[in-house]
Design a protein around this motif. Structure first.
Motif, mmCIF file in Angstrom:
data_model
loop_
_atom_site.group_PDB
_atom_site.id
_atom_site.type_symbol
_atom_site.label_atom_id
_atom_site.label_comp_id
_atom_site.label_asym_id
_atom_site.label_seq_id
_atom_site.Cartn_x
_atom_site.Cartn_y
_atom_site.Cartn_z
ATOM 1 N N HIS A 21 0.827 -1.209 0.000
ATOM 2 C CA HIS A 21 0.000 0.000 0.000
ATOM 3 C C HIS A 21 0.862 1.260 0.000
ATOM 4 C CE1 HIS A 21 -3.808 -1.989 0.236
ATOM 5 N NE2 HIS A 21 -3.445 -2.662 1.318
ATOM 6 N N LEU A 22 1.967 1.221 0.729
ATOM 7 C CA LEU A 22 2.876 2.364 0.738
ATOM 8 C C LEU A 22 3.470 2.592 -0.648
ATOM 9 C CD1 LEU A 22 4.280 4.547 2.415
ATOM 10 C CD2 LEU A 22 6.086 2.891 2.871
ATOM 11 N N GLY A 23 3.821 1.525 -1.334
ATOM 12 C CA GLY A 23 4.337 1.639 -2.693
ATOM 13 C C GLY A 23 3.310 2.239 -3.639
ATOM 14 N N ARG A 24 2.060 1.809 -3.504
ATOM 15 C CA ARG A 24 0.995 2.374 -4.344
ATOM 16 C C ARG A 24 0.796 3.858 -4.047
ATOM 17 N NH1 ARG A 24 -3.755 -2.153 -3.898
ATOM 18 N NH2 ARG A 24 -2.610 -3.836 -4.902
ATOM 19 N N LEU A 25 0.857 4.216 -2.768
ATOM 20 C CA LEU A 25 0.682 5.613 -2.389
ATOM 21 C C LEU A 25 1.803 6.475 -2.959
ATOM 22 C CD1 LEU A 25 -0.930 7.682 -0.721
ATOM 23 C CD2 LEU A 25 0.572 7.141 1.190
ATOM 24 N N LEU A 26 3.043 6.002 -2.868
ATOM 25 C CA LEU A 26 4.168 6.755 -3.416
ATOM 26 C C LEU A 26 4.078 6.859 -4.935
ATOM 27 C CD1 LEU A 26 7.089 5.435 -1.215
ATOM 28 C CD2 LEU A 26 5.912 7.635 -1.065
ATOM 29 N N LYS A 27 3.582 5.800 -5.572
ATOM 30 C CA LYS A 27 3.390 5.840 -7.019
ATOM 31 C C LYS A 27 2.328 6.876 -7.389
ATOM 32 C CE LYS A 27 2.269 2.846 -10.892
ATOM 33 N NZ LYS A 27 1.848 1.502 -11.297
ATOM 34 N N GLU A 28 1.273 6.963 -6.580
ATOM 35 C CA GLU A 28 0.230 7.969 -6.825
ATOM 36 C C GLU A 28 0.777 9.382 -6.663
ATOM 37 O OE1 GLU A 28 -3.047 7.998 -7.711
ATOM 38 O OE2 GLU A 28 -2.856 5.879 -8.229
ATOM 39 N N PHE A 29 1.602 9.606 -5.628
ATOM 40 C CA PHE A 29 2.216 10.923 -5.447
ATOM 41 C C PHE A 29 3.107 11.274 -6.634
ATOM 42 C CE2 PHE A 29 1.510 10.814 -0.731
ATOM 43 C CZ PHE A 29 0.773 11.982 -0.696
ATOM 44 N N GLY A 30 3.892 10.296 -7.099
ATOM 45 C CA GLY A 30 4.747 10.539 -8.255
ATOM 46 C C GLY A 30 3.943 10.846 -9.501
ATOM 47 N N SER A 31 2.871 10.116 -9.697
ATOM 48 C CA SER A 31 2.006 10.357 -10.849
ATOM 49 C C SER A 31 1.362 11.737 -10.768
ATOM 50 C CB SER A 31 0.929 9.274 -10.917
ATOM 51 O OG SER A 31 0.020 9.526 -11.940
ATOM 52 N N PHE A 32 0.914 12.112 -9.584
ATOM 53 C CA PHE A 32 0.324 13.435 -9.388
ATOM 54 C C PHE A 32 1.337 14.533 -9.689
ATOM 55 C CE2 PHE A 32 -0.315 17.075 -6.565
ATOM 56 C CZ PHE A 32 -1.564 17.494 -6.985
#
Length: 54
Positions: free
Chosen positions: A6-17
């Motif tokens: 979940h942390l990896g997905r969250l960081l990926k979302e921040f990077g995408s944003f």
């Protein structure tokens, strides 16, 4: 292990944003918050052992 996924997905979302909105200022903020969280968790894990020394 699920937490890290979940942390990896969250960081990926921040990077995408940040990439999509050109909000490059958010990357250092996230890095600083993650480092602060690591220091807090590490400090809590070490604190009982430091107290036994004194």
């Amino acid at each position: 292990m699920l937490f890290l996924r979940h942390l990896g997905r969250l960081l990926k979302e921040f990077g995408s944003f940040a990439w999509h909105n050109k909000a490059w200022w958010i990357i250092p903020v996230v890095v600083v918050l993650l480092l602060l969280a690591v220091f807090i968790v590490a400090g809590q894990a070490v604190a009982p052992f430091i107290y036994t020394l004194f």
